[in-house]
Design a protein around this motif. Structure first.
Motif, PDB file in Angstrom:
ATOM      1  N   THR A  64      45.680  47.404  24.197  1.00 28.77           N
ATOM      2  CA  THR A  64      45.456  46.252  24.671  1.00 28.77           C
ATOM      3  C   THR A  64      46.002  46.601  26.221  1.00 28.77           C
ATOM      4  OG1 THR A  64      47.581  45.714  23.835  1.00 28.77           O
ATOM      5  CG2 THR A  64      45.942  44.495  22.695  1.00 28.77           C
ATOM      6  N   GLY A  65      46.961  47.929  25.718  1.00 30.46           N
ATOM      7  CA  GLY A  65      47.214  48.625  27.271  1.00 30.46           C
ATOM      8  C   GLY A  65      46.568  49.041  28.183  1.00 30.46           C
ATOM      9  N   ALA A  66      45.838  49.198  27.014  1.00 30.92           N
ATOM     10  CA  ALA A  66      44.178  49.834  28.172  1.00 30.92           C
ATOM     11  C   ALA A  66      43.582  49.119  29.361  1.00 30.92           C
ATOM     12  CB  ALA A  66      43.194  50.894  27.454  1.00 30.92           C
ATOM     13  N   LEU A  67      43.656  47.472  28.349  1.00 32.79           N
ATOM     14  CA  LEU A  67      42.428  46.673  28.911  1.00 32.79           C
ATOM     15  C   LEU A  67      44.002  46.167  30.090  1.00 32.79           C
ATOM     16  CD1 LEU A  67      40.288  44.641  29.060  1.00 32.79           C
ATOM     17  CD2 LEU A  67      41.688  43.064  27.056  1.00 32.79           C
ATOM     18  N   LEU A  68      45.289  46.398  30.257  1.00 22.96           N
ATOM     19  CA  LEU A  68      46.092  45.496  30.440  1.00 22.96           C
ATOM     20  C   LEU A  68      45.326  47.340  32.187  1.00 22.96           C
ATOM     21  CD1 LEU A  68      48.076  43.435  31.468  1.00 22.96           C
ATOM     22  CD2 LEU A  68      49.645  44.901  30.558  1.00 22.96           C
ATOM     23  N   ASP A  69      46.037  48.228  31.541  1.00 19.27           N
ATOM     24  CA  ASP A  69      45.293  48.380  32.809  1.00 19.27           C
ATOM     25  C   ASP A  69      43.722  48.368  33.560  1.00 19.27           C
ATOM     26  OD1 ASP A  69      47.515  50.763  32.768  1.00 19.27           O
ATOM     27  OD2 ASP A  69      45.979  51.729  31.162  1.00 19.27           O
ATOM     28  N   GLU A  70      43.461  47.717  33.542  1.00 18.00           N
ATOM     29  CA  GLU A  70      41.491  47.225  33.424  1.00 18.00           C
ATOM     30  C   GLU A  70      41.767  46.438  34.927  1.00 18.00           C
ATOM     31  OE1 GLU A  70      36.823  46.501  32.779  1.00 18.00           O
ATOM     32  OE2 GLU A  70      37.725  47.281  31.486  1.00 18.00           O
ATOM     33  N   VAL A  71      42.597  45.255  34.345  1.00 17.08           N
ATOM     34  CA  VAL A  71      42.865  44.723  34.927  1.00 17.08           C
ATOM     35  C   VAL A  71      44.379  45.137  36.188  1.00 17.08           C
ATOM     36  CG1 VAL A  71      44.410  42.432  35.681  1.00 17.08           C
ATOM     37  CG2 VAL A  71      42.995  42.544  33.169  1.00 17.08           C
ATOM     38  N   PHE A  72      44.667  45.911  35.775  1.00 16.70           N
ATOM     39  CA  PHE A  72      46.111  46.126  36.639  1.00 16.70           C
ATOM     40  C   PHE A  72      44.286  47.009  37.758  1.00 16.70           C
ATOM     41  CE2 PHE A  72      49.633  45.828  34.285  1.00 16.70           C
ATOM     42  CZ  PHE A  72      50.250  44.482  34.539  1.00 16.70           C
ATOM     43  N   SER A  73      43.144  48.004  37.500  1.00 17.16           N
ATOM     44  CA  SER A  73      42.718  48.012  38.531  1.00 17.16           C
ATOM     45  C   SER A  73      42.092  47.098  39.458  1.00 17.16           C
ATOM     46  CB  SER A  73      41.670  49.404  37.694  1.00 17.16           C
ATOM     47  OG  SER A  73      41.289  48.609  36.590  1.00 17.16           O
ATOM     48  N   ARG A  74      41.952  46.239  38.884  1.00 10.92           N
ATOM     49  CA  ARG A  74      40.896  45.274  40.179  1.00 10.92           C
ATOM     50  C   ARG A  74      41.173  44.860  41.226  1.00 10.92           C
ATOM     51  NH1 ARG A  74      36.261  42.881  36.568  1.00 10.92           N
ATOM     52  NH2 ARG A  74      35.881  44.670  34.946  1.00 10.92           N
ATOM     53  N   GLY A  95      55.359  47.654  30.416  1.00 11.53           N
ATOM     54  CA  GLY A  95      54.710  47.195  31.056  1.00 11.53           C
ATOM     55  C   GLY A  95      54.861  47.433  32.888  1.00 11.53           C
ATOM     56  N   VAL A  96      56.307  47.273  33.578  1.00 10.30           N
ATOM     57  CA  VAL A  96      56.277  47.622  34.032  1.00 10.30           C
ATOM     58  C   VAL A  96      55.797  49.270  34.828  1.00 10.30           C
ATOM     59  CG1 VAL A  96      58.104  48.069  36.092  1.00 10.30           C
ATOM     60  CG2 VAL A  96      58.521  46.477  34.581  1.00 10.30           C
ATOM     61  N   ASP A  97      55.942  49.942  33.865  1.00  7.03           N
ATOM     62  CA  ASP A  97      55.718  51.633  34.617  1.00  7.03           C
ATOM     63  C   ASP A  97      54.016  51.405  34.460  1.00  7.03           C
ATOM     64  OD1 ASP A  97      55.985  54.152  34.704  1.00  7.03           O
ATOM     65  OD2 ASP A  97      55.213  54.659  33.551  1.00  7.03           O
ATOM     66  N   ARG A  98      53.200  50.774  33.527  1.00 10.34           N
ATOM     67  CA  ARG A  98      51.749  50.312  33.842  1.00 10.34           C
ATOM     68  C   ARG A  98      51.728  49.697  35.237  1.00 10.34           C
ATOM     69  NH1 ARG A  98      47.741  51.272  29.687  1.00 10.34           N
ATOM     70  NH2 ARG A  98      48.746  52.017  27.821  1.00 10.34           N
ATOM     71  N   ALA A  99      51.623  48.888  35.014  1.00  9.38           N
ATOM     72  CA  ALA A  99      51.670  48.269  36.662  1.00  9.38           C
ATOM     73  C   ALA A  99      51.746  48.869  37.442  1.00  9.38           C
ATOM     74  CB  ALA A  99      52.936  47.088  36.548  1.00  9.38           C
ATOM     75  N   SER A 100      53.105  49.483  37.478  1.00  7.10           N
ATOM     76  CA  SER A 100      53.790  50.430  38.507  1.00  7.10           C
ATOM     77  C   SER A 100      52.706  51.212  38.944  1.00  7.10           C
ATOM     78  CB  SER A 100      55.004  51.338  38.101  1.00  7.10           C
ATOM     79  OG  SER A 100      55.757  50.694  38.600  1.00  7.10           O
ATOM     80  N   HIS A 125      48.937  50.867  38.349  1.00  6.10           N
ATOM     81  CA  HIS A 125      48.556  50.987  39.568  1.00  6.10           C
ATOM     82  C   HIS A 125      48.428  50.227  40.892  1.00  6.10           C
ATOM     83  CE1 HIS A 125      45.445  51.294  36.427  1.00  6.10           C
ATOM     84  NE2 HIS A 125      46.455  51.021  35.542  1.00  6.10           N
ATOM     85  N   GLY A 126      49.865  50.572  41.233  1.00  7.85           N
ATOM     86  CA  GLY A 126      50.529  49.973  42.659  1.00  7.85           C
ATOM     87  C   GLY A 126      50.598  48.389  42.519  1.00  7.85           C
ATOM     88  N   VAL A 127      51.160  47.497  41.321  1.00 10.81           N
ATOM     89  CA  VAL A 127      51.109  46.505  40.876  1.00 10.81           C
ATOM     90  C   VAL A 127      52.253  45.916  41.437  1.00 10.81           C
ATOM     91  CG1 VAL A 127      50.795  44.508  39.299  1.00 10.81           C
ATOM     92  CG2 VAL A 127      48.802  45.257  40.156  1.00 10.81           C
ATOM     93  N   GLU A 128      53.375  45.417  41.969  1.00  9.49           N
ATOM     94  CA  GLU A 128      54.418  45.442  41.114  1.00  9.49           C
ATOM     95  C   GLU A 128      55.417  43.399  40.591  1.00  9.49           C
ATOM     96  OE1 GLU A 128      53.468  43.034  45.178  1.00  9.49           O
ATOM     97  OE2 GLU A 128      53.409  44.918  44.424  1.00  9.49           O
ATOM     98  N   VAL A 129      55.514  44.569  39.587  1.00  7.33           N
ATOM     99  CA  VAL A 129      56.035  42.837  38.953  1.00  7.33           C
ATOM    100  C   VAL A 129      56.966  41.954  39.497  1.00  7.33           C
ATOM    101  CG1 VAL A 129      57.384  41.628  36.453  1.00  7.33           C
ATOM    102  CG2 VAL A 129      55.957  44.086  37.179  1.00  7.33           C
ATOM    103  N   VAL A 130      56.961  40.458  38.714  1.00  2.00           N
ATOM    104  CA  VAL A 130      57.886  38.883  39.426  1.00  2.00           C
ATOM    105  C   VAL A 130      58.010  38.328  37.921  1.00  2.00           C
ATOM    106  CG1 VAL A 130      58.170  37.361  41.375  1.00  2.00           C
ATOM    107  CG2 VAL A 130      56.932  39.329  41.585  1.00  2.00           C
ATOM    108  N   PRO A 131      59.144  38.766  37.943  1.00  2.00           N
ATOM    109  CA  PRO A 131      59.375  38.345  36.006  1.00  2.00           C
ATOM    110  C   PRO A 131      59.520  36.371  36.337  1.00  2.00           C
ATOM    111  CG  PRO A 131      61.002  39.940  36.647  1.00  2.00           C
ATOM    112  CD  PRO A 131      60.575  39.902  38.235  1.00  2.00           C
ATOM    113  N   ALA A 132      58.820  36.022  36.048  1.00  2.00           N
ATOM    114  CA  ALA A 132      58.650  34.350  36.831  1.00  2.00           C
ATOM    115  C   ALA A 132      58.355  33.745  35.246  1.00  2.00           C
ATOM    116  CB  ALA A 132      57.663  33.940  37.888  1.00  2.00           C
ATOM    117  N   ASP A 133      58.247  33.646  34.348  1.00  2.00           N
ATOM    118  CA  ASP A 133      57.318  33.382  32.745  1.00  2.00           C
ATOM    119  C   ASP A 133      58.167  32.119  33.033  1.00  2.00           C
ATOM    120  OD1 ASP A 133      59.355  35.267  32.297  1.00  2.00           O
ATOM    121  OD2 ASP A 133      58.962  34.944  30.086  1.00  2.00           O
TER     122      ASP A 133
END
Length: 535
Positions: free
Chosen positions: A232-242, A263-268, A270-278
């Protein structure tokens, strides 16, 4: 969105015909994915993502676990002492016969008996016996544990094949004994600061997760809830890469603490920052409310550099906009606020997503309150994990929001070392990007042991120090920390304050316990003195 959460379950139930509610069936997904989350999100990525806006990603769970009111718990065992290692580890036997024959089973809850220092209950192997016959035996984190883990969302898995919870966290096991059982016992490999209780009433219920969905829908964002490890982390990578660099991922990750680091490291990466907002409530309303956010930098109080121990205290969690919305407001309203100089981390992104919240804190701050950026600027991220060519985009975005909000100090994170053994210090490349693109005058880096003080690219970076426990223990930790200081020059300590366990009353108590050679100062004064001392 049609495949997510409640809608998915309604369509999967043959008894629920959407036409009964006046809804047009756009696509019938019943049975298509065979409860395979990866297949669901693969279909979503291929079919729905092209129709979504690509300026925002959202990470939201389909359901939430809610505590049931009025549940009566029986205390079984408690560790009253502060145990921060496995010195009290042993297999303890708990008798749950009083919980027989519970209609819903017997529920066994593990909590932190002392919630102010981060060393809660830790559980290894669990063995259950009914009238002496073994009916269950498992280690945490294994498939064998899953049928018995009733609620583990507020816990994490440790490196010793253990499940643990700290602070206000907990986890609950449910055991069902065969009919006619008269004695039910549970052997638990248990250590640290534990509180163990039992009940026969299901203590939580599951219901649809309602928060932040208004903002995700209004933004036409794709919603995912993928564990950031394994397939599932690999699929999340693909989401971030798009998406393009600096696209925010708003929400959170499954498995809370463990999911945070991965999660934050995977996002980072791919150049994606996280906003904890759930759990951010009414995001569309707050983002649409007009409020005057000040861009004025607070004047620094005058200070004289002396041979003293300068301590600046920083309350964490400010990257978390739901914390800024609720918990921080509770802390802010504490009558002891303002008695001691304190740095309050907040998200500079509130200028867009919650300007009235930020304006309130700016307007009501005392002379001892200083708002600084939460990690690590315009969104929570690990700068060292960013693609080299994308980091400047993040620091430029950070610079724009810091100038809009009048902040010139930041608390920041970076990657963790393998096995969680500390942190990686900011290097010349990272700090130069901050220096060139932001108005930052200093950075407090998450460090915990307080032994980092560097000046790459000419900008002061100091690691924080976090002695856990109550105010007296914090004072004792500081005294131990300065044992090698001979008083021949100034010493600087960036103290961390846990926003979930402490309040301004605790900070005021600590301030009252500190005397010579300590001087508590705001962060802006702290870095000005640190700059003078380094000349």
């Amino acid at each position: 969105m049609i495949v997510h959460g409640v809608t998915k379950r309604l369509l999967a139930d043959q008894r629920n015909d959407p036409s009964r509610y006046g809804l047009k069936v756009v696509a019938d997904l019943r049975g298509r994915f065979a409860d395979d989350p990866q297949a669901v999100y693969r279909w979503q990525l291929d079919n729905l993502f092209p129709r979504c806006a690509h300026t925002l990603l959202a990470g939201l769970p389909p359901t939430r676990t809610v505590k049931v009111d009025g549940v009566q718990w029986r205390e079984i065992a408690r560790e009253p002492n502060r145990i921060r290692d496995s010195s009290n580890r042993e297999v303890r036997t708990f008798d749950l016969s009083s919980e027989l024959p519970g209609k819903d089973g017997a529920f066994l809850r593990f909590q932190d008996s002392l919630g102010d220092d981060g060393w809660g209950a830790s559980v290894g192997r669990v063995t259950v016996r009914a009238d002496g016959q073994e009916i269950a035996s498992f280690a945490p984190g294994t498939d064998a544990e899953a049928p018995y883990l009733f609620d583990g969302l507020n816990s994490s898995l440790g490196g010793d094949a253990n499940r643990f919870c700290d602070g206000g966290g907990y986890f609950v096991y449910r055991f069902t004994a065969p009919a006619g059982t008269t004695r039910l016992t549970v052997d638990v490999d248990l250590w640290n600061q534990y509180l163990v209780t039992a009940t026969t009433t299901a203590p939580t219920r599951v219901e649809p997760f309602p928060y932040f969905r208004d903002y995700a829908v209004a933004s036409r964002a794709m919603v995912v809830w993928l564990p950031p490890s394994g397939a599932t982390g690999a699929l999340l990578d693909e989401v971030f890469s798009r998406v393009e660099p600096t696209t925010p991922y708003c929400g959170w990750f499954s498995n809370d603490v463990a999911g945070e680091w991965g999660g934050v490291d995977r996002a980072s990466q791919h150049g994606v920052e996280v906003v904890p907002a759930d759990y951010y409530m009414n995001g569309t309303v707050h983002a649409g409310t007009r409020a005057k956010v000040s861009d004025r930098v607070r004047p620094r109080p005058p200070a004289t550099l002396r041979n003293r121990v300068y301590l600046t205290l920083t309350v964490g969690e400010g990257d978390n906009i739901q914390y800024c919305q609720r918990r921080m407001r509770d802390l802010w309203d504490n009558p002891a606020r303002g008695q001691v100089p304190v740095n309050w981390t907040v998200s500079p992104l509130l200028a867009d997503i919650g300007p009235a919240l930020l304006a309130h804190y700016q307007r009501t701050a005392t002379a001892n309150d200083l708002l600084i950026s939460g990690p690590s600027g315009a969104g929570y991220t690990y700068p060292g994990s960013w693609p080299r060519e994308a980091l400047d985009a993040y620091t430029r975005l950070t610079g724009r929001f810091l100038r809009r909000t009048g902040m010139d100090l930041a608390y920041a994170y970076n990657q963790r070392l393998p096995e969680g053994n500390g942190w990686v210090p900011f290097d010349e490349r990272i700090v130069r990007s901050y220096r060139d693109n932001t108005p930052l005058r200093g950075i407090i880096q998450s460090w915990e042991t307080g032994d980092l003080q560097i000046r790459p690219a000419g900008l002061a970076v100091i690691g924080n120090y976090w002695p856990q426990g109550d105010a007296a223990e914090y004072r004792d930790g500081l005294m131990k920390h300065i044992e090698g200081w001979d008083g021949s020059g100034p010493l600087f300590i960036a103290g961390a304050v846990n926003a979930w366990n402490w309040t301004p009353s605790d900070i005021a108590e600590l301030g009252g316990l500190l005397s010579d050679p300590f001087e508590v100062v705001r962060g802006d004064t702290f870095f000005e003195l640190l700059d003078r001392a380094s000349r």
